[in-house]
Design a protein around this motif. Structure first.
Motif, PDB file in Angstrom:
ATOM      1  N   GLY A 345       0.798  -1.217   0.000  1.00 51.37           N
ATOM      2  CA  GLY A 345       0.000   0.000   0.000  1.00 51.37           C
ATOM      3  C   GLY A 345       0.829   1.264   0.000  1.00 51.37           C
ATOM      4  O   GLY A 345       0.321   2.336  -0.287  1.00 51.37           O
ATOM      5  N   HIS A 346       2.122   1.166   0.340  1.00 50.75           N
ATOM      6  CA  HIS A 346       2.958   2.356   0.321  1.00 50.75           C
ATOM      7  C   HIS A 346       4.182   2.127  -0.577  1.00 50.75           C
ATOM      8  O   HIS A 346       4.351   2.778  -1.594  1.00 50.75           O
ATOM      9  N   ALA A 347       5.009   1.149  -0.217  1.00 49.47           N
ATOM     10  CA  ALA A 347       6.183   0.860  -1.046  1.00 49.47           C
ATOM     11  C   ALA A 347       5.807   0.007  -2.251  1.00 49.47           C
ATOM     12  O   ALA A 347       6.542  -0.051  -3.229  1.00 49.47           O
ATOM     13  N   ALA A 348       4.666  -0.660  -2.166  1.00 39.48           N
ATOM     14  CA  ALA A 348       4.221  -1.511  -3.277  1.00 39.48           C
ATOM     15  C   ALA A 348       2.699  -1.526  -3.322  1.00 39.48           C
ATOM     16  O   ALA A 348       2.046  -1.305  -2.307  1.00 39.48           O
ATOM     17  N   VAL A 349       2.154  -1.786  -4.499  1.00 41.26           N
ATOM     18  CA  VAL A 349       0.701  -1.887  -4.661  1.00 41.26           C
ATOM     19  C   VAL A 349       0.341  -3.368  -4.672  1.00 41.26           C
ATOM     20  O   VAL A 349       0.810  -4.121  -5.532  1.00 41.26           O
ATOM     21  N   GLU A 351      -2.261  -5.252  -5.428  1.00 42.97           N
ATOM     22  CA  GLU A 351      -2.944  -5.952  -6.515  1.00 42.97           C
ATOM     23  C   GLU A 351      -2.280  -5.724  -7.872  1.00 42.97           C
ATOM     24  O   GLU A 351      -2.890  -5.992  -8.899  1.00 42.97           O
ATOM     25  N   MET A 352      -1.036  -5.247  -7.860  1.00 43.07           N
ATOM     26  CA  MET A 352      -0.314  -5.093  -9.119  1.00 43.07           C
ATOM     27  C   MET A 352       0.809  -6.131  -9.187  1.00 43.07           C
ATOM     28  O   MET A 352       1.262  -6.642  -8.173  1.00 43.07           O
ATOM     29  N   GLU A 356       4.788  -4.190 -12.560  1.00 43.93           N
ATOM     30  CA  GLU A 356       4.095  -2.919 -12.390  1.00 43.93           C
ATOM     31  C   GLU A 356       4.622  -2.191 -11.157  1.00 43.93           C
ATOM     32  O   GLU A 356       4.716  -0.968 -11.134  1.00 43.93           O
ATOM     33  N   ASN A 357       4.982  -2.951 -10.137  1.00 45.66           N
ATOM     34  CA  ASN A 357       5.553  -2.340  -8.945  1.00 45.66           C
ATOM     35  C   ASN A 357       6.970  -1.842  -9.175  1.00 45.66           C
ATOM     36  O   ASN A 357       7.418  -0.919  -8.514  1.00 45.66           O
ATOM     37  N   LEU A 360       6.852   1.619 -10.452  1.00 43.27           N
ATOM     38  CA  LEU A 360       6.393   2.602  -9.458  1.00 43.27           C
ATOM     39  C   LEU A 360       7.473   3.629  -9.127  1.00 43.27           C
ATOM     40  O   LEU A 360       7.198   4.825  -9.045  1.00 43.27           O
ATOM     41  N   LEU A 400       1.512 -11.274  -8.525  1.00 46.19           N
ATOM     42  CA  LEU A 400       1.010 -10.106  -7.814  1.00 46.19           C
ATOM     43  C   LEU A 400       1.853  -9.881  -6.556  1.00 46.19           C
ATOM     44  O   LEU A 400       2.285 -10.831  -5.913  1.00 46.19           O
TER      45      LEU A 400
ATOM     46  N   TYR B 222      -1.270   4.163 -16.103  1.00 50.42           N
ATOM     47  CA  TYR B 222      -0.660   3.507 -14.956  1.00 50.42           C
ATOM     48  C   TYR B 222      -0.908   4.323 -13.681  1.00 50.42           C
ATOM     49  O   TYR B 222      -1.293   3.792 -12.648  1.00 50.42           O
ATOM     50  N   ALA B 230      -3.878   2.389  -4.506  1.00 49.84           N
ATOM     51  CA  ALA B 230      -3.034   2.650  -3.333  1.00 49.84           C
ATOM     52  C   ALA B 230      -2.587   4.112  -3.337  1.00 49.84           C
ATOM     53  O   ALA B 230      -1.516   4.422  -3.841  1.00 49.84           O
ATOM     54  N   LEU B 232      -1.353   6.039  -1.114  1.00 46.44           N
ATOM     55  CA  LEU B 232      -0.055   6.315  -0.482  1.00 46.44           C
ATOM     56  C   LEU B 232       1.090   5.955  -1.418  1.00 46.44           C
ATOM     57  O   LEU B 232       2.079   6.676  -1.533  1.00 46.44           O
ATOM     58  N   ALA B 233       0.952   4.821  -2.091  1.00 47.15           N
ATOM     59  CA  ALA B 233       1.982   4.400  -3.037  1.00 47.15           C
ATOM     60  C   ALA B 233       2.069   5.393  -4.192  1.00 47.15           C
ATOM     61  O   ALA B 233       3.145   5.668  -4.721  1.00 47.15           O
ATOM     62  N   TYR B 236       4.012   8.269  -2.990  1.00 50.44           N
ATOM     63  CA  TYR B 236       5.406   7.811  -2.880  1.00 50.44           C
ATOM     64  C   TYR B 236       6.093   7.831  -4.239  1.00 50.44           C
ATOM     65  O   TYR B 236       7.257   8.194  -4.356  1.00 50.44           O
TER      66      TYR B 236
END
Lengths: 512, 357
Positions: A345-349, A351-352, A356-357, A360, A400, B222, B230, B232-233, B236
């Protein structure tokens, strides 16, 4: 064999639990006696959480028997577990964020009178040395403070078997001692404690017996005090592990992060105001910022990443440029990377996919953004490189993020940041809730990378981690920071004391 | 005992099969209902589902009905993905029609071929202006976009009624509310003689393809997805939350406005008090039926349009009550959601005694 066997409180026989594609528990036997503190050791994915969830009635075993006080029992749901006298503090907290501390505690108890409960709550919290504010909303609280609610909530139910999942991750050494004292007291009353931790030193000093799980199987049982932390870790991982060794002398050059007279107002109610922070980090150096959860670490991280805007006053320089008004992307383009505490939720999503992460945080630095269009094949290549280099156990870059265990996802995230070859690495709690094997690996990677000439700022509540990696250590407390001092000149006790006071860096004195 | 367990991996094939299976099961359920009503299941099903697809004129009608649903659905799905709940597409649709039509009203004798493109652009602008109000209020004062956008629908409806009864009323209209008929240059070209299928329908079918490419391949798409799942992400990674809110609402408003002006310049040819049978609201269902994926929205828009035409068929030819249309749309939604669930979860039968012996 005419030893007197103490009465069995809980016995598990052949517990088996299968999830789609994964045998989480494979015929596990476990017995817990009254009055003992029993450690459950194992890497991420070893099946510890599954096993305790079965004991607590969150999950049902596919096969196997559960005996409570010598009687065959079924625990179909947590309410039944609580009735029997099993209490549990989860690693992932089960708190309602939109409610206060008091309301959250009230939900778990039959009592409805909030005033009585507030009094009881405060008494219990004080008895066990846990600072709690009954009226604060959970969404404003740090992870450490949330955990305290869980511990107190559980203690209020007066359990016969007290299960704790990684309870000390956010406590100071002094608080840990108090908790241990409490746990020993609980055990001496004839109650049992099932203690899950990856901190092997703690297990050695606290626990009477240990059961070790690996890959869903029980692989060993031992008396922790007769083992060394190293031998315990090897039993757990099933192979020899390389311990990190810190170089005492480092070659410093060029300041990569300088913070001067930093003041910042909290962005959230009950947030911490940062006042007059000074520190700097040079190339090749790790500066550790220790502190108890909720003393301004989150606010500091937000100000440094640029996620919460500009500071009220003061200066932040990264790679010799003032970055006060720059956004996260601009700061990254200077050669800085950031790693927040919360993984999902912060460093990674969640459901992706991993690819995709990857995009980010690497979009600009790695040139994956071609005039607004994403070069997905290149992102996939880079993701696979992260997976290989950082030994991320996963089905591939298409998996995921939510399908990875905490340790593996954290390895992936650390890898994503390090493989962008930053000159400045700012990380918060890199091994929170991560098993010993993955933690050791992450520590080694961070250390090797610092030695290659990067500046590292490490914000952590884990003192072992701070001492293991840092060359200099400062302590954050109530939004103030102590003067950074050489790590080899500081003791755990000194750092522990600094955690409880306000600091005034100008005079160099700490005021209580 | 039955239990749902999350699947480790979701097959994308299953995600695509589910609308088809939903249609099939709806037909089977429909057959049972028709038999219970004493009608021939075969004939009625045919009237309902197949007949709208058999003649070129009914196909053309399906396409004309699907057009606005698809256009609005695409715009809404962008916003819904970002977690921005624009419920006021109906109002943005009306404002699009108003803005665009102003040209045809004031230059009602125009023969300039550029009047139609100019009207389309003004239509998009009109929808955006209406959506900019909740965007401004949300980013400035953190007000709730659901309420603001929804309430603006009623403002838009009243504004339309005021204009067509007052300043814009047709002087030769015998007092009926409504503008003059638009000049030919301001009407969507019909592509085939005798059919209502028009250039606007073609636009409506091309937009989803474009939207799909943008959402899956561009950084903008994207960012929308990250921001929605998310926040917060997103912060970030340097995504500006206010920008996302603005873009989400402007996209929704722009597409709804385009749908509005296309409808006014094609099937209606003037402004009247009633220019939408609730397209702006039905499109919310279309967006979710299509699972916020432009390809899905295209399909969902077609399905809703077919049931609509089919319902009329069954009413006229087989004497079925009109409520059957709503019933069918409900059954489709039910099966679609059920099959969607099964692509993410699997059902396991476990014995009650497990864990005890």
């Amino acid at each position: 064999m005419d030893e007197v066997i103490p009465p069995q409180l809980l016995q598990l026989k052949g517990i088996t639990k299968e999830f789609p594609g994964c045998l989480a528990n494979d015929r596990i036997d476990l017995d817990i006696q009254e009055g003992e503190i029993h450690a459950l050791l194992g890497e991420n994915g070893a099946g510890k959480s599954t096993l305790v969830k079965i004991i607590y009635g969150v999950l049902r075993p596919d096969e196997g028997e559960l005996w409570w006080k010598g009687k065959l029992t079924q625990i179909p749901r947590p309410a039944n577990a609580r009735q029997l006298g099993i209490g549990m503090v989860f690693q992932h907290f089960s708190l309602f964020e939109a409610m206060t501390t008091l309301q959250n505690v009230a939900l778990a108890l039959p009592t409805i009178n909030l005033d009585d409960l507030r009094e009881k709550l405060e008494q219990t919290a004080e008895a066990y040395g846990l600072v709690l504010h009954p009226e604060h909303y959970v969404h404003d609280l740090s992870m450490g403070e949330r955990q305290r609610i869980e511990i107190v909530r559980c203690l209020l139910q007066n359990p016969k078997l007290f299960i704790l999942d990684e309870p000390t991750s956010v406590l100071t050494p002094q608080e840990t001692e108090i908790l241990f004292h409490t746990l020993r007291k609980i055990a001496s009353e004839g109650r049992a404690v099932l203690y899950i931790s990856h901190k092997l030193e703690e297990v050695r000093s606290l626990c009477d017996r240990a059961t070790i799980l690996r890959g869903g199987k029980k692989v060993d049982a031992c008396i922790p005090s007769e083992e060394s932390a190293h031998s315990l870790a090897e039993k757990m991982i099933g192979q020899k592990i390389e311990m990190v060794e810190k170089k005492s002398s480092i070659e410093k050059s060029g300041m990569q992060l300088e913070v001067e007279s930093l003041h910042a107002d909290p962005k959230q109610p009950h947030g911490v105001k940062l006042s007059d922070l000074h520190f700097h980090v040079s190339s090749g150096e790790v500066l550790g910022i220790a502190g108890i959860a909720g003393n301004g670490q989150g606010e500091l991280m937000g100000i440094l990443t640029g996620e919460t805007g500009s500071p009220a006053s003061g200066a932040i320089r990264m790679l010799s440029k003032e970055v006060n008004t720059l956004n996260p992307i601009q700061r990254r383009m200077l050669g800085a990377v950031f790693l927040p505490e919360e993984r999902l939720g912060h460093a990674a999503v969640a459901e992706m996919t991993l690819s995709e992460n990857t995009f980010l945080t690497s979009a600009d630095q790695m040139h994956f953004d071609k005039r607004g269009w994403i070069n997905w094949p290149a992102v996939a290549n880079f993701s696979n490189q992260i997976i290989d280099d950082f030994d991320v156990r996963t089905t591939g870059e298409e998996a995921l993020a939510s399908s990875l265990s905490g340790g593996n996802l954290q390895k992936f995230i650390v890898g994503r940041e390090i493989l962008q070859h930053p000159k400045l690495l700012i990380i918060s709690q890199p091994t929170w809730g991560v098993d010993a094997g993955a933690a050791a690996e992450i520590h080694r990677k961070i250390q090797v990378y610092a030695e290659s000439g990067a500046a590292v700022l490490l914000i952590s509540q884990d003192l072992d981690e701070i001492f293991l990696l840092s060359h200099r250590i400062a302590v954050i407390s109530q939004g103030t920071l102590s003067l950074a001092e050489a790590a080899h000149e500081m003791s755990v006790e000194q750092v522990g004391l600094l955690m409880g006071m306000r600091h005034d860096q100008k005079s160099g004195n700490a005021a209580a | 005992m039955l239990r749902l367990e999350p699947r480790v991996s979701h097959s994308s094939l299953a995600a695509w099969l589910s609308p088809l299976l939903a249609m099939l099961f709806t037909a089977l359920t429909g057959a049972l209902i028709f038999m219970a009503l004493g009608k021939s299941a075969g004939t009625t099903l045919y009237l309902y589902f197949i007949d709208p697809l058999t003649t070129s004129s009914s196909l053309s009608e399906v396409a004309v009905k699907a057009g606005p649903l698809i256009l609005i659905g695409i715009g809404l799905s962008i916003g819904f993905r970002a977690g921005v709940w624009n419920i006021g597409a109906e109002g943005q649709y009306i404002l699009g029609a108003l803005f665009g039509s102003s040209l045809a009203v004031y230059f009602h004798e125009s023969t300039n071929p550029w009047i139609l493109p100019a009207m389309l652009l003004l239509g998009i602008l009109g929808g955006m202006v209406w959506a900019a109000i909740p965007a401004l209020l949300k980013t400035r004062f953190n007000s709730n976009e659901i309420l603001v956008s929804l309430m603006l629908v009623y403002v838009a409806e009243l504004l339309l009624i005021h204009l067509v009864q007052g300043p814009w009323r047709n002087p030769q209209g015998w007092g009926f509310p409504g503008t003059r008929m638009f000049p030919d240059a301001a009407l969507m070209p019909m592509l085939f003689r005798g059919y209502r299928f028009h250039l606007g329908s073609v636009i409506a079918f091309l937009i989803p393809i474009l939207a799909w490419i943008i959402l899956s391949r561009s950084r903008f798409g994207y960012s929308i997805r990250v921001f929605g799942s998310a926040p917060l992400a997103a912060r970030y990674s340097g995504i500006n939350p206010k920008k996302m809110i603005w873009i989400s609402l402007l996209a929704g408003g722009g597409f709804a406005g385009l749908a509005g002006i296309i409808e006014a310049t094609s099937t209606i040819g003037q402004l009247m008090p009633k220019i939408s049978p609730g397209y702006g609201f039905t499109a919310i269902i279309v967006a979710f039926l299509g699972r916020l994926d432009p390809r899905g929205v295209l399909l969902a828009g077609m399905i809703i349009a077919v049931t609509y035409i089919g319902g009329e068929n069954a009413h006229v030819s087989a004497g079925l009550p009109k409520a059957v249309t709503g019933l069918f749309q409900g059954i489709i939604l039910f099966y679609l959601l059920a099959f969607d669930l099964l692509t993410h979860y699997r059902v396991r039968f476990i014995s009650r005694t497990a864990g005890a012996s």
